[in-house]
Design an enzyme around this catalytic site. Structure first.
Site, PDB file in Angstrom:
ATOM      1  N   SER A   4      -4.927   2.821  -8.134  1.00  0.00           N
ATOM      2  CA  SER A   4      -5.700   4.058  -7.955  1.00  0.00           C
ATOM      3  C   SER A   4      -6.697   4.186  -9.094  1.00  0.00           C
ATOM      4  CB  SER A   4      -4.760   5.271  -7.986  1.00  0.00           C
ATOM      5  OG  SER A   4      -5.503   6.479  -8.069  1.00  0.00           O
ATOM      6  N   ASN A  32       0.803  -1.227   0.000  1.00  0.00           N
ATOM      7  CA  ASN A  32       0.000   0.000   0.000  1.00  0.00           C
ATOM      8  C   ASN A  32       0.838   1.280   0.000  1.00  0.00           C
ATOM      9  OD1 ASN A  32      -2.589   1.388   0.398  1.00  0.00           O
ATOM     10  ND2 ASN A  32      -1.834   1.843   2.462  1.00  0.00           N
ATOM     11  N   TYR A  57       3.124   9.362 -11.147  1.00  0.00           N
ATOM     12  CA  TYR A  57       2.158   8.702 -10.253  1.00  0.00           C
ATOM     13  C   TYR A  57       1.161   7.890 -11.070  1.00  0.00           C
ATOM     14  CZ  TYR A  57      -1.303   8.169  -6.505  1.00  0.00           C
ATOM     15  OH  TYR A  57      -2.181   7.650  -5.586  1.00  0.00           O
ATOM     16  N   THR A  61      -6.724  11.408   3.266  1.00  0.00           N
ATOM     17  CA  THR A  61      -5.509  11.039   4.007  1.00  0.00           C
ATOM     18  C   THR A  61      -4.476  12.150   3.820  1.00  0.00           C
ATOM     19  OG1 THR A  61      -4.481   9.973   2.108  1.00  0.00           O
ATOM     20  CG2 THR A  61      -5.865   8.563   3.504  1.00  0.00           C
ATOM     21  N   LYS A 114       0.709   3.746 -11.183  1.00  0.00           N
ATOM     22  CA  LYS A 114      -0.509   3.048 -10.784  1.00  0.00           C
ATOM     23  C   LYS A 114      -1.031   2.164 -11.931  1.00  0.00           C
ATOM     24  CE  LYS A 114      -0.557   4.565  -6.613  1.00  0.00           C
ATOM     25  NZ  LYS A 114      -0.291   3.638  -5.489  1.00  0.00           N
ATOM     26  N   VAL A 132      -9.090   9.752  -1.382  1.00  0.00           N
ATOM     27  CA  VAL A 132      -9.297   9.383   0.027  1.00  0.00           C
ATOM     28  C   VAL A 132      -8.754  10.495   0.914  1.00  0.00           C
ATOM     29  CG1 VAL A 132      -8.971   7.587   1.767  1.00  0.00           C
ATOM     30  CG2 VAL A 132      -8.850   6.989  -0.659  1.00  0.00           C
TER      31      VAL A 132
HETATM   32  N1  LIG Z   1      -5.312   9.326  -0.767  1.00  0.00           N
HETATM   33  C1  LIG Z   1      -5.806   9.140  -1.972  1.00  0.00           C
HETATM   34  O1  LIG Z   1      -6.612   9.935  -2.474  1.00  0.00           O
HETATM   35  C2  LIG Z   1      -5.447   7.914  -2.751  1.00  0.00           C
HETATM   36  C3  LIG Z   1      -6.211   7.579  -3.885  1.00  0.00           C
HETATM   37  C4  LIG Z   1      -5.880   6.450  -4.616  1.00  0.00           C
HETATM   38  C5  LIG Z   1      -4.807   5.679  -4.219  1.00  0.00           C
HETATM   39  N2  LIG Z   1      -4.078   6.025  -3.128  1.00  0.00           N
HETATM   40  C6  LIG Z   1      -2.960   5.177  -2.766  1.00  0.00           C
HETATM   41  O2  LIG Z   1      -3.224   4.622  -1.492  1.00  0.00           O
HETATM   42  C7  LIG Z   1      -1.972   4.282  -0.869  1.00  0.00           C
HETATM   43  C8  LIG Z   1      -1.940   4.861   0.524  1.00  0.00           C
HETATM   44  O3  LIG Z   1      -1.970   6.269   0.392  1.00  0.00           O
HETATM   45  P1  LIG Z   1      -2.472   7.246   1.533  1.00  0.00           P
HETATM   46  O4  LIG Z   1      -3.472   8.148   0.927  1.00  0.00           O
HETATM   47  O5  LIG Z   1      -2.823   6.470   2.764  1.00  0.00           O
HETATM   48  O6  LIG Z   1      -1.130   8.084   1.722  1.00  0.00           O
HETATM   49  P2  LIG Z   1      -0.355   8.522   3.036  1.00  0.00           P
HETATM   50  O7  LIG Z   1       0.676   9.513   2.584  1.00  0.00           O
HETATM   51  O8  LIG Z   1      -1.313   8.928   4.081  1.00  0.00           O
HETATM   52  O9  LIG Z   1       0.345   7.172   3.445  1.00  0.00           O
HETATM   53  C9  LIG Z   1       1.337   6.607   2.623  1.00  0.00           C
HETATM   54  C10 LIG Z   1       2.129   5.631   3.440  1.00  0.00           C
HETATM   55  O10 LIG Z   1       3.198   5.141   2.628  1.00  0.00           O
HETATM   56  C11 LIG Z   1       4.352   5.102   3.422  1.00  0.00           C
HETATM   57  N3  LIG Z   1       5.558   5.235   2.602  1.00  0.00           N
HETATM   58  C12 LIG Z   1       5.846   6.232   1.732  1.00  0.00           C
HETATM   59  N4  LIG Z   1       7.068   6.034   1.192  1.00  0.00           N
HETATM   60  C13 LIG Z   1       7.541   4.882   1.727  1.00  0.00           C
HETATM   61  C14 LIG Z   1       8.759   4.153   1.563  1.00  0.00           C
HETATM   62  N5  LIG Z   1       9.732   4.575   0.734  1.00  0.00           N
HETATM   63  N6  LIG Z   1       8.917   3.015   2.276  1.00  0.00           N
HETATM   64  C15 LIG Z   1       7.952   2.594   3.124  1.00  0.00           C
HETATM   65  N7  LIG Z   1       6.775   3.244   3.301  1.00  0.00           N
HETATM   66  C16 LIG Z   1       6.590   4.374   2.627  1.00  0.00           C
HETATM   67  C17 LIG Z   1       4.230   6.285   4.374  1.00  0.00           C
HETATM   68  O11 LIG Z   1       5.035   6.108   5.501  1.00  0.00           O
HETATM   69  C18 LIG Z   1       2.753   6.265   4.688  1.00  0.00           C
HETATM   70  O12 LIG Z   1       2.485   5.421   5.795  1.00  0.00           O
HETATM   71  C19 LIG Z   1      -0.877   4.834  -1.801  1.00  0.00           C
HETATM   72  O13 LIG Z   1      -0.399   3.787  -2.613  1.00  0.00           O
HETATM   73  C20 LIG Z   1      -1.622   5.856  -2.640  1.00  0.00           C
HETATM   74  O14 LIG Z   1      -1.003   6.084  -3.879  1.00  0.00           O
HETATM   75  C21 LIG Z   1      -4.381   7.113  -2.377  1.00  0.00           C
END
Ligand SMILES: NC(=O)c1ccc[n+]([C@@H]2O[C@H](COP(=O)([O-])OP(=O)(O)OC[C@H]3O[C@@H](n4cnc5c(N)ncnc54)[C@H](O)[C@@H]3O)[C@@H](O)[C@H]2O)c1
Length: 184
Positions: free
Chosen positions: A69, A15, A83, A118, A87, A116
């Site tokens: 995503s 994730n 990005y 976050t 994905k 989301v």
């Molecule tokens: N938030 C959104 O709108 C959204 C939408 C679609 C997909 N996503 C995807 O969902 C996933 C989670 O995203 P989120 O929104 O919770 O983001 P977030 O920034 O809140 O969390 C991302 C997490 O990834 C970890 N991370 C980042 N780089 C890292 C590395 N090099 N090694 C280990 N861990 C690492 C961070 O520590 C963090 O815990 C991601 O893959 C993101 O692309 C998010």
């Protein structure tokens, strides 16, 4: 290691992801930003899937959920080129793994969340509220997902309730990828 502690590797949820501001239009995005995003978002999924699979193939069971995503399915004029490309890679890699390892009793699904609420999205939006508004207008329900709504889908995909869900593009996006025009 999970295998040593628990005796098996039943679920892998890959994730981690980043969405930095220096990843934008292809015209402005340098190789540095491109590579950093590919490494964290795509190469990590390759590595984590690979090493989970070595145990899962041996035990003939397992469920891998890789976070892609909705941007793997749709294009945005407000671009984050690396990005989106990363994905798309997660989506097609997961599909192929699901097909390859189905007869080993392993399921691999690509989770495609919509926007989301976050830190990843909040930071992006804080830096550019106009771009944020351009995105929000396309969500049919007019709101972003809460993290718990995505976690519930992951728990389902990890469980035996999803025993025939494999190699899927599992969208949890509030309908954004189905919308052409949204209500006022
Ligand atoms: N938030 C959104 O709108 C959204 C939408 C679609 C997909 N996503 C995807 O969902 C996933 C989670 O995203 P989120 O929104 O919770 O983001 P977030 O920034 O809140 O969390 C991302 C997490 O990834 C970890 N991370 C980042 N780089 C890292 C590395 N090099 N090694 C280990 N861990 C690492 C961070 O520590 C963090 O815990 C991601 O893959 C993101 O692309 C998010």
């Amino acid at each position: 290691m999970a295998k040593d502690t628990f005796g098996s590797v039943d679920v892998a949820f890959n994730n981690a992801g980043i969405n930095p501001t220096d990843d934008s239009s292809i015209l402005d995005t340098g190789l540095d930003a491109w590579s950093r995003v590919q490494n964290v978002n795509l190469t990590s999924v390759y590595l984590c899937s690979k090493y989970a699979l070595t145990h899962m193939v041996e035990q003939k069971s397992g469920s891998i959920i890789n976070t892609a995503s909705f941007v793997a399915l749709m294009g945005a004029a407000t671009s984050q080129i690396s990005y989106s490309a990363s994905k798309g890679g997660v989506l097609s890699m997961s599909r192929e793994l699901g097909v390859q390892f189905a007869k080993d009793g392993i399921r691999v699904n690509a989770l495609c969340p919509g926007p989301v609420n976050t830190p990843l999205l909040q930071e992006l939006f804080a830096s550019d509220p106009v771009a944020a508004q351009r995105r929000l207008v396309h969500v049919p329900g007019g709101r972003f997902a809460e993290p718990e709504e995505i976690a519930a889908a992951v728990a389902f995909l990890a469980s035996d309730d999803a025993s025939f869900v494999n190699a899927s593009t599992f969208t949890v996006d509030g309908g954004i990828s189905a919308a052409y025009v949204t209500a006022e």
